[in-house]
Motif scaffolding. Structure first.
Motif, mmCIF file in Angstrom:
data_model
loop_
_atom_site.group_PDB
_atom_site.id
_atom_site.type_symbol
_atom_site.label_atom_id
_atom_site.label_comp_id
_atom_site.label_asym_id
_atom_site.label_seq_id
_atom_site.Cartn_x
_atom_site.Cartn_y
_atom_site.Cartn_z
ATOM 1 N N VAL B 146 0.834 -1.209 0.000
ATOM 2 C CA VAL B 146 0.000 0.000 0.000
ATOM 3 C C VAL B 146 0.868 1.259 0.000
ATOM 4 N N GLY B 147 1.942 1.236 0.807
ATOM 5 C CA GLY B 147 2.838 2.380 0.860
ATOM 6 C C GLY B 147 3.469 2.655 -0.500
ATOM 7 N N ALA B 148 3.919 1.584 -1.175
ATOM 8 C CA ALA B 148 4.547 1.730 -2.493
ATOM 9 C C ALA B 148 3.554 2.312 -3.492
ATOM 10 N N PHE B 149 2.323 1.783 -3.453
ATOM 11 C CA PHE B 149 1.294 2.285 -4.375
ATOM 12 C C PHE B 149 1.045 3.774 -4.143
ATOM 13 N N ALA B 150 0.869 4.142 -2.886
ATOM 14 C CA ALA B 150 0.549 5.537 -2.562
ATOM 15 C C ALA B 150 1.687 6.470 -2.976
ATOM 16 N N LEU B 151 2.934 6.073 -2.673
ATOM 17 C CA LEU B 151 4.067 6.932 -3.027
ATOM 18 C C LEU B 151 4.200 7.082 -4.541
ATOM 19 N N ALA B 152 4.023 5.956 -5.257
ATOM 20 C CA ALA B 152 4.171 6.018 -6.722
ATOM 21 C C ALA B 152 3.024 6.803 -7.348
ATOM 22 N N TRP B 153 1.830 6.679 -6.778
ATOM 23 C CA TRP B 153 0.659 7.315 -7.380
ATOM 24 C C TRP B 153 0.593 8.807 -7.063
#
Lengths: 186, 186
Positions: B146-153
């Motif tokens: 979730v953290g990776a998704f949020a940072l990338a998005w």
């Protein structure tokens, strides 16, 4: 010098695409589309579609495409070779160690963190692709109805485990049929 | 197995296997384990596992390691070449057609359909990958995903930096966990 810039950019793609398959995609989006602006989102999606119906990994396909676009055949060679250099160095080192039978705890631990993180990155890239492909039209709500039709059909067929090649090839067919309908309608 | 036969076999498989990722692994396994019987199934499993611990395309990693175990370093380089040449040639040819015809009405319609289809394929791939990585270390994996998704998005943070953070967090968390378990035992 453009060849050097290509070399450095694809060295970064090659060094950070852990996990194979779609793992290269968020990095290509970050390095090639956003930072260097060598491709548009539509071009990247086109390359991704085409790489499902042509041989080879997405990273090599993109490297060849971007390389040739910016600097002709030499660019294609430089970008593709740069993509595999980090992998070659690491695997040369690893194979010397692992083929002698040792287990590498450190790499296992790093991978345990890499795997879920990379899936999160791919999720973000996938969402960008969904949006750029479905909302590229100029019709109802800005939706591209041809892409939406292909999207829904593909969603169903892929869910039923039809292989990716056939699903994407059928997408082209849906596109052509939809194109014919749009062409005939006023 | 001669250098030439090895190169030819990998080149052939790379040229006829469409789509990236793991699609090439079963085909290579069939050629080298069953047809030519120069690699055992166990060795092939090791090769795939090692290829996964390095970045870069799986097809290239597996071909490199097959070459390494059959023919040493020269074989490894030959394996890389045989894996990347077919996609490089195909995409070079496609590039010229793409530049000439990508704005053609019918080609654009087909590509719009394909991009809708690939969007669906990606979306389902993300869900199946997420389910796979969330099987192990649930909380840790979910936070990273979730953290990776949020940072990338939501940010334009450098993806290479994120990859480094994922790897380090895996190393730190599982080393601490290991130390703690060892501490509990004594």
């Amino acid at each position: 010098m453009i060849l050097w810039e290509l070399f450095v950019a694809f060295l970064e793609v090659g060094a950070t695409a852990f996990g194979g398959g779609y793992a290269a995609l968020p990095i290509i989006q970050n390095v090639i589309v956003e930072r260097n602006q060598w491709l548009t989102m539509t071009e990247m999606t086109d390359i991704l579609s085409l790489s499902q119906v042509t041989p080879g990994p997405i990273a090599i396909n993109s490297a060849t495409f971007v390389g040739i676009k910016l600097a002709g055949i030499p660019g294609a060679i430089v970008a593709s070779v740069a993509t595999v250099i980090p992998q070659a160095i690491i695997l040369f080192a690893l194979s010397a160690i692992i083929f002698s039978g040792r287990k590498l705890t450190l790499i296992d631990r790093a991978l345990a963190g890499l795997r879920p993180g990379v899936v999160g990155l791919i999720a973000s890239a996938a969402l960008s692709i969904v949006i750029s492909s479905l909302f590229a039209g100029n019709s109802v709500l800005g939706l591209d109805l041809i892409a939406v039709a292909a999207f829904l059909i593909a969603l169903l067929l892929r869910y039923k485990k039809l292989d990716v090649f056939t699903v994407v090839a059928l997408g082209a067919l849906v596109g052509l049929l939809g194109g014919a309908v749009e062409y005939l309608l006023p | 197995m001669s250098y030439w036969l090895f190169f030819f076999t990998v080149f052939k498989v790379s040229a006829i296997t469409f789509g990236g990722g793991y699609t090439i692994v079963p085909v290579l396994k069939d050629e080298f384990c069953n047809k030519h019987q120069c690699i055992t199934e166990d060795e092939m499993l090791d090769i795939v596992a090692i290829a996964q611990s390095a970045p870069g395309p799986i097809a290239v990693g597996v071909s490199l390691l097959l070459g390494y175990s059959l023919k040493g370093r020269g074989g490894a380089l030959l394996g890389i070449l045989a894996a990347i040449l077919p996609p490089m040639i195909t995409i070079s040819v496609i590039y010229f057609f793409y530049e000439a015809f990508a704005t053609n009405y019918w080609v654009r319609a087909a590509l719009r359909g394909m991009s809708g289809a690939i969007a669906a394929v990606m979306l389902l791939a993300v869900f199946s990958m997420a389910r796979q990585v969330l099987k192990k270390h649930k909380l840790f994996s979910a936070i990273l995903l979730v953290g990776a998704f949020a940072l990338a998005w939501f940010t334009s943070i450098n993806t290479a930096l994120l990859i480094l953070v994922f790897a380090l967090s895996g190393i730190v968390v599982f080393t601490l966990k290991d130390l703690q378990e060892k501490g509990d035992e004594s």
